[in-house]
Enzyme design. Sequence first.
Site, short mmCIF file in Angstrom:
data_model
loop_
_atom_site.label_atom_id
_atom_site.label_comp_id
_atom_site.label_asym_id
_atom_site.label_seq_id
_atom_site.Cartn_x
_atom_site.Cartn_y
_atom_site.Cartn_z
N TRP A 11 0.82 -1.23 0.00
CA TRP A 11 0.00 0.00 0.00
C TRP A 11 0.84 1.27 0.00
O TRP A 11 0.30 2.37 -0.01
CB TRP A 11 -0.97 -0.01 1.20
CG TRP A 11 -2.11 -0.96 1.04
CD1 TRP A 11 -2.49 -1.58 -0.12
CD2 TRP A 11 -3.02 -1.40 2.05
NE1 TRP A 11 -3.59 -2.38 0.11
CE2 TRP A 11 -3.93 -2.28 1.43
CE3 TRP A 11 -3.15 -1.14 3.41
CZ2 TRP A 11 -4.97 -2.91 2.14
CZ3 TRP A 11 -4.18 -1.76 4.11
CH2 TRP A 11 -5.08 -2.63 3.47
N HIS A 99 12.84 -2.30 -1.92
CA HIS A 99 11.93 -1.87 -2.98
C HIS A 99 12.62 -0.79 -3.80
O HIS A 99 13.37 0.02 -3.26
CB HIS A 99 10.63 -1.34 -2.35
CG HIS A 99 9.58 -1.09 -3.39
ND1 HIS A 99 9.55 0.06 -4.13
CD2 HIS A 99 8.55 -1.86 -3.82
CE1 HIS A 99 8.53 -0.01 -4.97
NE2 HIS A 99 7.91 -1.17 -4.81
N GLU A 173 10.80 -7.16 -9.81
CA GLU A 173 9.99 -6.02 -10.24
C GLU A 173 10.84 -5.13 -11.16
O GLU A 173 11.65 -4.34 -10.67
CB GLU A 173 9.57 -5.17 -9.04
CG GLU A 173 8.70 -5.87 -8.04
CD GLU A 173 7.90 -4.85 -7.21
OE1 GLU A 173 6.68 -4.85 -7.32
OE2 GLU A 173 8.52 -4.05 -6.49
N GLY A 179 4.22 0.95 -11.49
CA GLY A 179 3.36 2.13 -11.55
C GLY A 179 3.20 2.74 -12.93
O GLY A 179 2.70 3.86 -13.07
P1 PGA Z 1 2.43 -1.26 -9.02
O1 PGA Z 1 3.53 -1.28 -7.86
O2 PGA Z 1 1.64 -2.51 -8.90
O3 PGA Z 1 1.63 -0.01 -8.76
O4 PGA Z 1 3.19 -1.21 -10.32
C1 PGA Z 1 4.21 -2.46 -7.54
C2 PGA Z 1 5.23 -2.19 -6.48
O5 PGA Z 1 5.74 -1.07 -6.41
O6 PGA Z 1 5.56 -3.06 -5.67
#
Ligand code: PGA
Length: 253
Positions: A11, A99, A173, A179
């Site tokens: 979140w 992250h 990721e 995003g």
């Molecule tokens: P997102 O973010 O699903 O909005 O692309 C994923 C994340 O930052 O872990």
Amino acid sequence: MKTSHLYIANWKMSFSLNEALSFVSKNYEALLALAKHAPNQIILCPSTEALYPLSQVLKDSNINLGAQDCSEHTRGAFTGQNSIVSLQQMGCSHVIIGHSERRTHNNETNDIITHKADKVLDHNMTPIFCVGETAEEYINGTTLEILNNQLQGLFDLAQKYQYHKPTICIAYEPVWAIGTGKVSSNDHIELVLSWIHEKTHKLAPFVKWKLIYGGSVSSENISTCKAIPLVDGFLMGRTSLSFQELEKIVHYT
Ligand code: PGA
């Protein structure tokens, strides 16, 4: 396709304390049902201030709580940092580490992130260790080299825990997919996850590795994401803020 998955709701700082509490109270029974379905593992990662109140609401439930970060120190003069001991006392089972937003905005290096993973494992929690290449690195074809640098410390660290047989999540990721609405192609994700799978099983076969994909996962692309054979779960930012989206993602089979 695997029949059960981990769904990690990151979140970020999108919900205030009251909004996080209201999301859970409004959808409490439905959230429990989502976790029962399959069975899946649902891990909610609210911002730090919401962890304790949510742990009280969720204490007899099948929903897990995760923190979005922790300090690489155990205690001391570290103003503003989150103590791993307190996160454990607040009922967190998981901690997101490294992250890309923390790597970028807080200048976290691979060394710092590895120290954080050590704290998490030392407190018998599960790290969700994030890795991923930037758009430029993707275009230059250096993804695996970047991932190798990001993961080297974790592979070395895992040796220290070989008798604990810990669970470690690696969340792949791509930075350019976070995003942005752009999901990596399945061929690329498969190539990366197979490489991680091979490395992890060769270097630390005693760990229960879970391979997670994150970056713009939504109900529109979940069918292709779930078709990736090695994927154990998903790390979701924006779509995890809508219960309806989350439900569609979990229910897709
Ligand atoms: P997102 O973010 O699903 O909005 O692309 C994923 C994340 O930052 O872990």
